[in-house]
Design a protein around this motif. Structure first.
Motif, PDB file in Angstrom:
ATOM      1  N   ARG A 121      -1.029  -7.289  -4.787  1.00 10.27           N
ATOM      2  CA  ARG A 121      -1.459  -6.338  -3.796  1.00 10.27           C
ATOM      3  C   ARG A 121      -0.957  -5.960  -2.647  1.00 10.27           C
ATOM      4  O   ARG A 121      -0.622  -4.957  -2.309  1.00 10.27           O
ATOM      5  CB  ARG A 121      -3.305  -6.693  -3.677  1.00 10.27           C
ATOM      6  CG  ARG A 121      -3.969  -7.094  -4.727  1.00 10.27           C
ATOM      7  CD  ARG A 121      -4.367  -5.788  -5.729  1.00 10.27           C
ATOM      8  NE  ARG A 121      -4.852  -5.768  -6.903  1.00 10.27           N
ATOM      9  CZ  ARG A 121      -6.260  -6.522  -7.230  1.00 10.27           C
ATOM     10  NH1 ARG A 121      -6.662  -7.184  -6.128  1.00 10.27           N
ATOM     11  NH2 ARG A 121      -6.618  -6.830  -8.512  1.00 10.27           N
ATOM     12  N   VAL A 122      -0.423  -7.127  -2.126  1.00 12.88           N
ATOM     13  CA  VAL A 122       0.423  -6.991  -0.802  1.00 12.88           C
ATOM     14  C   VAL A 122       1.711  -6.172  -1.111  1.00 12.88           C
ATOM     15  O   VAL A 122       2.284  -5.150  -0.442  1.00 12.88           O
ATOM     16  CB  VAL A 122       0.662  -8.408  -0.352  1.00 12.88           C
ATOM     17  CG1 VAL A 122       1.504  -7.971   1.143  1.00 12.88           C
ATOM     18  CG2 VAL A 122      -0.810  -8.800   0.474  1.00 12.88           C
ATOM     19  N   LEU A 123       2.268  -6.796  -2.403  1.00 16.59           N
ATOM     20  CA  LEU A 123       3.558  -6.077  -2.569  1.00 16.59           C
ATOM     21  C   LEU A 123       3.414  -4.739  -3.017  1.00 16.59           C
ATOM     22  O   LEU A 123       4.407  -4.021  -3.055  1.00 16.59           O
ATOM     23  CB  LEU A 123       3.961  -7.151  -3.930  1.00 16.59           C
ATOM     24  CG  LEU A 123       4.673  -8.491  -3.449  1.00 16.59           C
ATOM     25  CD1 LEU A 123       5.194  -9.148  -4.767  1.00 16.59           C
ATOM     26  CD2 LEU A 123       5.949  -8.301  -2.655  1.00 16.59           C
ATOM     27  N   ALA A 124       2.212  -4.441  -3.826  1.00 15.73           N
ATOM     28  CA  ALA A 124       1.882  -2.891  -4.252  1.00 15.73           C
ATOM     29  C   ALA A 124       2.039  -2.202  -2.902  1.00 15.73           C
ATOM     30  O   ALA A 124       2.483  -0.894  -2.880  1.00 15.73           O
ATOM     31  CB  ALA A 124       0.556  -2.819  -4.836  1.00 15.73           C
ATOM     32  N   ILE A 125       1.326  -2.644  -1.811  1.00  7.61           N
ATOM     33  CA  ILE A 125       1.315  -1.748  -0.699  1.00  7.61           C
ATOM     34  C   ILE A 125       2.662  -1.566  -0.059  1.00  7.61           C
ATOM     35  O   ILE A 125       3.258  -0.536   0.397  1.00  7.61           O
ATOM     36  CB  ILE A 125       0.295  -2.440   0.441  1.00  7.61           C
ATOM     37  CG1 ILE A 125      -1.043  -2.445  -0.074  1.00  7.61           C
ATOM     38  CG2 ILE A 125       0.539  -2.143   1.946  1.00  7.61           C
ATOM     39  CD1 ILE A 125      -1.983  -3.372   1.057  1.00  7.61           C
ATOM     40  N   GLY A 126       3.530  -2.710  -0.034  1.00  7.36           N
ATOM     41  CA  GLY A 126       4.980  -2.573   0.408  1.00  7.36           C
ATOM     42  C   GLY A 126       5.713  -1.603  -0.760  1.00  7.36           C
ATOM     43  O   GLY A 126       6.553  -1.004  -0.089  1.00  7.36           O
ATOM     44  N   ALA A 127       5.327  -1.250  -2.038  1.00 10.48           N
ATOM     45  CA  ALA A 127       6.033  -0.477  -2.810  1.00 10.48           C
ATOM     46  C   ALA A 127       5.570   0.970  -2.423  1.00 10.48           C
ATOM     47  O   ALA A 127       6.255   2.023  -2.425  1.00 10.48           O
ATOM     48  CB  ALA A 127       5.435  -0.683  -4.036  1.00 10.48           C
ATOM     49  N   HIS A 128       4.463   1.006  -2.073  1.00 13.27           N
ATOM     50  CA  HIS A 128       3.866   2.423  -1.533  1.00 13.27           C
ATOM     51  C   HIS A 128       4.570   2.717  -0.254  1.00 13.27           C
ATOM     52  O   HIS A 128       4.844   3.832  -0.109  1.00 13.27           O
ATOM     53  CB  HIS A 128       2.345   2.449  -1.375  1.00 13.27           C
ATOM     54  CG  HIS A 128       1.587   2.478  -2.488  1.00 13.27           C
ATOM     55  ND1 HIS A 128       1.750   3.823  -3.395  1.00 13.27           N
ATOM     56  CD2 HIS A 128       0.758   1.731  -3.175  1.00 13.27           C
ATOM     57  CE1 HIS A 128       1.175   3.639  -4.301  1.00 13.27           C
ATOM     58  NE2 HIS A 128       0.180   2.454  -4.307  1.00 13.27           N
ATOM     59  N   LEU A 129       4.734   1.962   0.597  1.00 12.63           N
ATOM     60  CA  LEU A 129       5.423   2.082   2.112  1.00 12.63           C
ATOM     61  C   LEU A 129       6.724   2.473   1.761  1.00 12.63           C
ATOM     62  O   LEU A 129       7.353   3.385   2.276  1.00 12.63           O
ATOM     63  CB  LEU A 129       5.245   0.745   2.792  1.00 12.63           C
ATOM     64  CG  LEU A 129       6.065   0.908   4.163  1.00 12.63           C
ATOM     65  CD1 LEU A 129       5.671   2.074   4.934  1.00 12.63           C
ATOM     66  CD2 LEU A 129       5.957  -0.436   5.026  1.00 12.63           C
ATOM     67  N   GLY A 130       7.537   1.752   0.925  1.00 17.26           N
ATOM     68  CA  GLY A 130       8.834   1.964   0.440  1.00 17.26           C
ATOM     69  C   GLY A 130       9.033   3.497  -0.061  1.00 17.26           C
ATOM     70  O   GLY A 130       9.960   4.333   0.370  1.00 17.26           O
TER      71      GLY A 130
END
Length: 511
Positions: A121-130
């Motif tokens: 879920r943290v990585l998914a937030i990072g993907a959205h931020l990217g």
């Protein structure tokens, strides 16, 4: 005699018309630190990225509110455990998807353990931020600083504009979006090898991510027209090399034959026109309407400038290609629509910027809609998850950790939640019967499953029978009453021991 090179010169500065030369003063560490602090304080990205990061977290906080959001998460988590236990992708661990996300899940589990999906879920937030940062870069280059900031903010607000189980889960579409945005940004800056590589990463995350290649090719063709009809020497080969190399490396690492089957040719029956058309139409229109409501603040200015669509033809092609990705397979699940969000946001931002329209109503409406969808994420019904948790608890109680189980249904998260090893590489009944949401009963059956899957399944059962079988089919067209091999397996080796709602439990007879 001096030992220094004879061509070494000190930097000079001329003062007025005088011939005198003085050495340039080198900044001290304190001065460099002061300059860095000033740049951080006043720099465009230094101010925007923290804002986007905060908004990415706020809009996806509901993702941490439950253990698992969708069967896709359960499938990926189960795959990752199987891979960590020595499984081989596209051999003893299979799916109709490319390998990057299963490997990402496996890596996250190796680092943080497999008991929770919070790292994903943290990585998914990072993907959205990217994705938001890349869209901001694209918009800023086209329409200026304000448009860039608006693109990043609006993307994050619209990215939650579907059912929470589609937007809060750490699934394929979320992780392919940064690569699609990167491919477009590289193409916009004529960096063709990088555009090809980014497109490959998108396609290796989910096949439909490769749809952005149509927009990239159009931009390459546009460059050729500007340069007299021929693209710059090496542009097309660079694009092809950038795309082909990652695909070739991944194919070789997983086995070319298996890779082609599971990623390309093995999905032909799944991506078919056979289906319950009324159900598919209802799902298609319903999800489109939900996304349209979330993005209405952008759609209104876009509709006012539709006659000038040629100004952003590359974005329209990206949107159209993404729509083809949504249509592929004719299932129209909500998470498919996430692929539309980046080009749609850029088109809306462009319409506002080009038309010199007021940003305030666009931002206010989208912020309000995003807030509503975030709120829905915290109150969304838990019944499907509660059922899976209940079934998984029963499986744990009926089996030992070393036992294998078979879940005959479409909820692979039961394997992960129960901590038990699947008895087969086919984690859903859909792979063996071609069942998927909206399928007509006539298109579901033994002969419609993945090629040779029942032969492989038979060998798996002959090698080691599962201790418990959970039949979650209910009245679905893949129920054992319609699937002879499953009916025969249960009759020959199992006794019914109970039920949990729609799930029926069978235990292996003592031999």
């Amino acid at each position: 005699m001096s030992t220094e090179p004879s061509d070494r010169r000190e930097p000079l500065i001329r003062m007025g018309s005088s011939s005198a030369a003085l050495p340039l003063a080198q900044p001290t560490l304190g001065e460099l630190a002061a300059r860095a602090r000033e740049r951080l304080r006043t720099g465009y990205w230094a101010r925007l990225v923290p804002l986007l990061g905060t908004l990415a977290v706020l809009t996806h906080l509901p993702s941490f509110a439950r253990t698992v959001w969708s069967p896709d998460e359960g499938y990926l988590a189960t795959q990752a455990r199987m891979l960590a236990g020595g499984g081989v992708l596209y051999d003893t661990v299979v799916d109709r998807k490319p390998p990057l996300l299963p490997w990402l899940y496996e890596g996250a589990f190796w680092l943080f353990g497999s008991a929770s999906l919070w790292p994903l879920r943290v990585l998914a937030i990072g993907a959205h931020l990217g994705t938001a940062v890349l869209l901001a870069a694209i918009a800023r280059q086209r329409w200026g600083n304000r448009a860039g900031a608006a693109a990043g903010v609006l993307y994050l607000l619209v990215s939650v504009g579907l059912s929470p189980e589609d937007t809060q889960a750490a699934t394929f579409e979320v992780f392919m979006l940064p690569a699609t945005a990167a491919a477009f940004w590289f193409a916009q800056n004529r960096r063709w090898a990088q555009a090809g590589a980014a497109t490959a990463v998108a396609a290796l995350t989910k096949q439909t991510g490769g749809a952005v290649l149509l927009a990239v090719l159009w931009m390459l063709r546009r460059e050729a027209r500007r340069d007299g009809g021929q693209p710059a020497r090496g542009s097309l080969p660079a694009l092809a090399f950038g795309f082909g190399l990652p695909v070739l490396v991944i194919a070789l690492s997983t086995g070319v034959k298996n890779f082609l089957f599971w990623v390309v040719t093995g999905s032909s029956d799944y991506a078919s026109l056979d289906g319950a058309w009324l159900t598919m139409l209802e799902r298609a229109l319903g999800n489109a309407a939900i996304l349209a409501a979330a993005a209405l603040g952008l759609l209104v200015p876009l509709a006012r400038r539709w006659r000038r669509a040629r100004e952003d033809a590359d974005l329209w092609i990206w949107l159209a290609a993404s729509a083809l990705g949504v249509i592929t397979g004719f299932h129209f699940f909500g998470h498919y629509y996430l692929q539309l969000v980046p080009p749609l946001v850029l088109l809306g931002v462009g319409a506002v910027a080009r038309g010199s329209l007021n940003w305030r109503p666009v931002l206010l409406y989208t912020a309000l809609a995003g807030t509503v969808f975030v709120g829905l994420g915290f109150v969304w019904p838990h019944q499907p998850l509660q059922h899976s948790v209940s079934v998984a608890t029963d499986v744990s109680e009926e089996t030992a950790p070393q036992d294998t189980v078979l879940v005959w249904g479409m909820n692979p998260e039961v394997y992960w939640l129960s901590g038990r090893t699947p008895a087969t590489r086919y984690l859903t009944a859909g792979l063996l019967t071609n069942f998927a949401g909206g399928r007509e009963p006539d298109s579901v059956g033994v002969n419609q499953g993945v090629s040779d899957s029942w032969k492989v399944f038979g060998k798996e059962m002959a090698k080691r029978l599962p201790v418990v079988i959970v039949d979650e089919s209910g009245n679905a067209p893949y129920s054992p009453r319609y699937i002879q091999p499953m009916r025969a397996l249960l009759a020959a080796h199992y006794i019914r021991i109970g039920s949990d709602g729609t799930a029926v439990f069978y235990r292996l007879r003592h031999q």
